[in-house]
Design a protein around this motif. Structure first.
Motif, PDB file in Angstrom:
ATOM      1  N   ALA A  78      -9.745  -3.787   4.403  1.00 61.61           N
ATOM      2  CA  ALA A  78      -9.839  -3.453   3.020  1.00 61.61           C
ATOM      3  C   ALA A  78      -8.812  -2.666   2.336  1.00 61.61           C
ATOM      4  CB  ALA A  78     -11.326  -2.809   2.646  1.00 61.61           C
ATOM      5  N   GLU A  79      -8.426  -1.669   2.790  1.00 63.15           N
ATOM      6  CA  GLU A  79      -7.055  -0.613   2.513  1.00 63.15           C
ATOM      7  C   GLU A  79      -5.922  -1.494   2.149  1.00 63.15           C
ATOM      8  OE1 GLU A  79      -5.080   2.777   1.251  1.00 63.15           O
ATOM      9  OE2 GLU A  79      -7.264   1.940   0.961  1.00 63.15           O
ATOM     10  N   ARG A  80      -5.731  -2.433   3.315  1.00 65.14           N
ATOM     11  CA  ARG A  80      -4.662  -3.249   3.129  1.00 65.14           C
ATOM     12  C   ARG A  80      -4.668  -4.255   1.837  1.00 65.14           C
ATOM     13  NH1 ARG A  80      -4.889  -5.343   7.962  1.00 65.14           N
ATOM     14  NH2 ARG A  80      -4.191  -7.513   7.939  1.00 65.14           N
ATOM     15  N   GLU A  81      -5.815  -4.596   1.771  1.00 66.66           N
ATOM     16  CA  GLU A  81      -6.122  -5.602   0.547  1.00 66.66           C
ATOM     17  C   GLU A  81      -6.021  -5.001  -0.635  1.00 66.66           C
ATOM     18  OE1 GLU A  81      -9.943  -7.086   1.275  1.00 66.66           O
ATOM     19  OE2 GLU A  81      -9.612  -8.502   2.962  1.00 66.66           O
ATOM     20  N   ARG A  82      -6.286  -3.760  -0.888  1.00 70.54           N
ATOM     21  CA  ARG A  82      -6.246  -3.165  -1.980  1.00 70.54           C
ATOM     22  C   ARG A  82      -4.962  -2.701  -2.275  1.00 70.54           C
ATOM     23  NH1 ARG A  82      -5.511   2.307  -3.838  1.00 70.54           N
ATOM     24  NH2 ARG A  82      -5.282   3.298  -1.633  1.00 70.54           N
ATOM     25  N   VAL A  83      -4.090  -2.208  -1.344  1.00 72.90           N
ATOM     26  CA  VAL A  83      -2.717  -2.143  -1.558  1.00 72.90           C
ATOM     27  C   VAL A  83      -2.061  -3.458  -1.975  1.00 72.90           C
ATOM     28  CG1 VAL A  83      -0.422  -1.126  -0.761  1.00 72.90           C
ATOM     29  CG2 VAL A  83      -2.605  -0.056  -0.445  1.00 72.90           C
ATOM     30  N   ALA A  84      -2.359  -4.694  -1.223  1.00 72.91           N
ATOM     31  CA  ALA A  84      -1.820  -5.836  -1.446  1.00 72.91           C
ATOM     32  C   ALA A  84      -1.887  -6.258  -3.106  1.00 72.91           C
ATOM     33  CB  ALA A  84      -2.397  -6.920  -0.816  1.00 72.91           C
ATOM     34  N   GLY A  85      -3.088  -6.053  -3.858  1.00 71.62           N
ATOM     35  CA  GLY A  85      -3.527  -6.204  -5.002  1.00 71.62           C
ATOM     36  C   GLY A  85      -2.488  -5.521  -6.028  1.00 71.62           C
ATOM     37  N   LEU A  86      -1.757  -4.055  -5.399  1.00 68.33           N
ATOM     38  CA  LEU A  86      -0.897  -3.468  -6.150  1.00 68.33           C
ATOM     39  C   LEU A  86       0.659  -4.149  -6.233  1.00 68.33           C
ATOM     40  CD1 LEU A  86      -1.888   0.044  -5.265  1.00 68.33           C
ATOM     41  CD2 LEU A  86      -2.503  -1.143  -7.570  1.00 68.33           C
ATOM     42  N   LEU A  87       0.726  -5.246  -5.258  1.00 66.13           N
ATOM     43  CA  LEU A  87       2.004  -5.747  -5.027  1.00 66.13           C
ATOM     44  C   LEU A  87       2.027  -7.195  -5.602  1.00 66.13           C
ATOM     45  CD1 LEU A  87       2.330  -4.329  -1.440  1.00 66.13           C
ATOM     46  CD2 LEU A  87       3.753  -3.533  -3.587  1.00 66.13           C
ATOM     47  N   ALA A  88       1.206  -7.516  -6.347  1.00 64.71           N
ATOM     48  CA  ALA A  88       0.952  -8.935  -6.411  1.00 64.71           C
ATOM     49  C   ALA A  88       2.268  -9.350  -7.172  1.00 64.71           C
ATOM     50  CB  ALA A  88      -0.245  -8.940  -7.623  1.00 64.71           C
ATOM     51  N   HIS A  89       2.859  -8.696  -7.961  1.00 71.24           N
ATOM     52  CA  HIS A  89       4.203  -8.897  -8.489  1.00 71.24           C
ATOM     53  C   HIS A  89       5.174  -9.474  -7.535  1.00 71.24           C
ATOM     54  CE1 HIS A  89       4.786  -4.771  -7.635  1.00 71.24           C
ATOM     55  NE2 HIS A  89       6.024  -4.877  -7.682  1.00 71.24           N
ATOM     56  N   LEU A  90       5.349  -9.383  -6.247  1.00 72.74           N
ATOM     57  CA  LEU A  90       6.159  -9.467  -5.520  1.00 72.74           C
ATOM     58  C   LEU A  90       5.931 -11.003  -4.798  1.00 72.74           C
ATOM     59  CD1 LEU A  90       6.471  -6.062  -3.245  1.00 72.74           C
ATOM     60  CD2 LEU A  90       7.838  -6.832  -5.448  1.00 72.74           C
ATOM     61  N   SER A  91       7.074 -11.537  -4.263  1.00 68.72           N
ATOM     62  CA  SER A  91       6.507 -12.927  -3.618  1.00 68.72           C
ATOM     63  C   SER A  91       5.847 -12.589  -2.192  1.00 68.72           C
ATOM     64  CB  SER A  91       8.082 -13.517  -3.198  1.00 68.72           C
ATOM     65  OG  SER A  91       8.774 -12.679  -2.345  1.00 68.72           O
ATOM     66  N   ASP A  92       5.620 -13.792  -1.731  1.00 66.18           N
ATOM     67  CA  ASP A  92       4.812 -13.527  -0.534  1.00 66.18           C
ATOM     68  C   ASP A  92       5.631 -13.198   0.717  1.00 66.18           C
ATOM     69  OD1 ASP A  92       2.736 -14.818  -1.570  1.00 66.18           O
ATOM     70  OD2 ASP A  92       3.064 -16.866  -0.532  1.00 66.18           O
ATOM     71  N   ALA A  93       7.170 -13.748   0.562  1.00 65.63           N
ATOM     72  CA  ALA A  93       8.018 -13.068   1.679  1.00 65.63           C
ATOM     73  C   ALA A  93       8.269 -11.433   1.723  1.00 65.63           C
ATOM     74  CB  ALA A  93       9.263 -13.765   1.562  1.00 65.63           C
ATOM     75  N   ASP A  94       8.260 -11.026   0.245  1.00 64.26           N
ATOM     76  CA  ASP A  94       8.451  -9.531   0.320  1.00 64.26           C
ATOM     77  C   ASP A  94       7.367  -8.653   0.661  1.00 64.26           C
ATOM     78  OD1 ASP A  94      11.049  -9.654  -0.726  1.00 64.26           O
ATOM     79  OD2 ASP A  94      10.812  -9.312  -2.813  1.00 64.26           O
ATOM     80  N   ARG A  95       5.921  -9.163   0.286  1.00 65.17           N
ATOM     81  CA  ARG A  95       4.701  -8.658   0.918  1.00 65.17           C
ATOM     82  C   ARG A  95       4.833  -8.391   2.348  1.00 65.17           C
ATOM     83  NH1 ARG A  95       2.551 -11.321  -3.666  1.00 65.17           N
ATOM     84  NH2 ARG A  95       1.855 -12.874  -2.209  1.00 65.17           N
ATOM     85  N   ALA A  96       5.017  -9.660   2.860  1.00 67.57           N
ATOM     86  CA  ALA A  96       5.171  -9.691   4.198  1.00 67.57           C
ATOM     87  C   ALA A  96       5.954  -8.572   5.128  1.00 67.57           C
ATOM     88  CB  ALA A  96       5.522 -11.200   4.988  1.00 67.57           C
ATOM     89  N   LYS A  97       7.270  -8.356   4.452  1.00 66.88           N
ATOM     90  CA  LYS A  97       7.911  -7.277   4.784  1.00 66.88           C
ATOM     91  C   LYS A  97       7.294  -6.078   4.750  1.00 66.88           C
ATOM     92  CE  LYS A  97      12.548  -9.626   3.719  1.00 66.88           C
ATOM     93  NZ  LYS A  97      13.817  -9.778   2.696  1.00 66.88           N
TER      94      LYS A  97
END
Length: 300
Positions: free
Chosen positions: A268-287
């Protein structure tokens, strides 16, 4: 077509990279937690806290519990950051990394100018898989010797061992590190906890942001504040600025593990931070969630 939160999280945390033509299986990007602490717990006779430790967690946060949470939350590798309660006694870190069997690597903690530090650091690096040596600068009574040969010597020793220098500091102390970042430009420098943007003046934090111009500096998105929790600080503007300044190739995620963690809460913590990175591409979030760390720390 609108995207639901569930669909976004699936995209952010489990992006299919490629299909294996022979097996038909889908590969997913590696997930790495780059910042967590483990403790044996207060009163453990085998791994006692150091008398100079600034705090002493009562409950254990063990490597066994960590590995269970990792398996349940889809975390492939993790970096155990040696915590201050043990000071420069690394016996529990050694224990954790032995239990980790390749899933865990560590960051050590030694003090500039303390007798025997260089020898202990070299010996530890021979025994266990380390990625960095950590230097603290936030307690006025325990600051590193800025501008003195002892700090340069520790930095050099970390560099010669092929490790990164990991900095945990309040922004007002950033100036004391800058000359070394520039001098040892081939040595990776990891900045903990977003550079602690909410502690100190905005002008002090501007210096930390300016370090994006140094190619050897990597920022960690760890201990990211939750605006729903006291003191209700919104991390979104800071996170967005960091992605703009450093880029995904120099950002790494860490967080969510403690003695109370479950696989569900860890994810859930990873999901929360993923929400803060919604402006990035899938590839950048994966990095950010593992690709960058896997490359820098030679994982997998």
């Amino acid at each position: 077509m609108s995207v639901t939160r569930r669909e976004f999280v699936a995209s952010a945390l489990a992006l299919p990279l490629a299909n294996n033509a022979r097996s038909g299986e889908t590969k997913h990007p590696v997930v790495v937690d780059t910042h967590l602490h483990c403790f044996a717990g207060k009163g453990d006779p085998k791994f006692p806290y150091h008398k100079d430790g600034p705090y002493q967690p009562a409950d254990p946060a063990t490597p066994e519990h960590l590995l269970k949470c990792m398996a349940e939350a889809g975390v492939d590798y993790a970096i155990i950051v040696h915590p201050e309660p043990y000071q420069d006694d690394h016996r529990y870190l050694e224990h954790c990394l032995t239990i980790g069997k390749g899933k865990l690597k560590g960051t050590c903690l030694f003090f500039a100018g303390r007798e025997g530090s260089a020898e202990k650091l070299k010996e530890l690096a021979k025994k266990v898989p380390l990625v960095a040596g950590r230097i603290h600068a936030y307690n006025p009574d325990r600051l590193p010797p800025f501008g003195k040969p002892e700090l340069t010597a520790l930095w050099k020793q970390i560099a010669e061992l092929g490790l990164a220098v990991q900095l945990h500091f309040e922004p007002k102390y950033a100036e004391g590190f800058e000359s070394l970042i520039k001098e040892f430009k081939s040595t990776r420098v990891l900045i903990d906890h977003l550079g602690r943007p909410f502690q100190g003046a905005a002008k002090e934090y501007e210096r930390v942001l300016s370090w994006a111009k140094y190619a050897n500096v990597v920022m960690k998105l760890s201990s990211v504040p939750d605006k729903k929790a006291y003191p209700h600080r919104d991390p979104q503007p800071v996170v967005k600025q960091l992605t703009e300044e450093f880029g995904a190739d120099r950002l790494m995620f860490g967080g969510g593990y403690n003695e109370k963690a479950t696989g569900k809460s860890y994810r859930a913590e990873r999901e929360r931070v993923a929400g803060l990175l919604a402006h990035l591409s899938d590839a950048d979030r994966a990095k950010i969630f593992g690709g960058t760390a896997a490359k820098l720390f030679k994982l997998g």
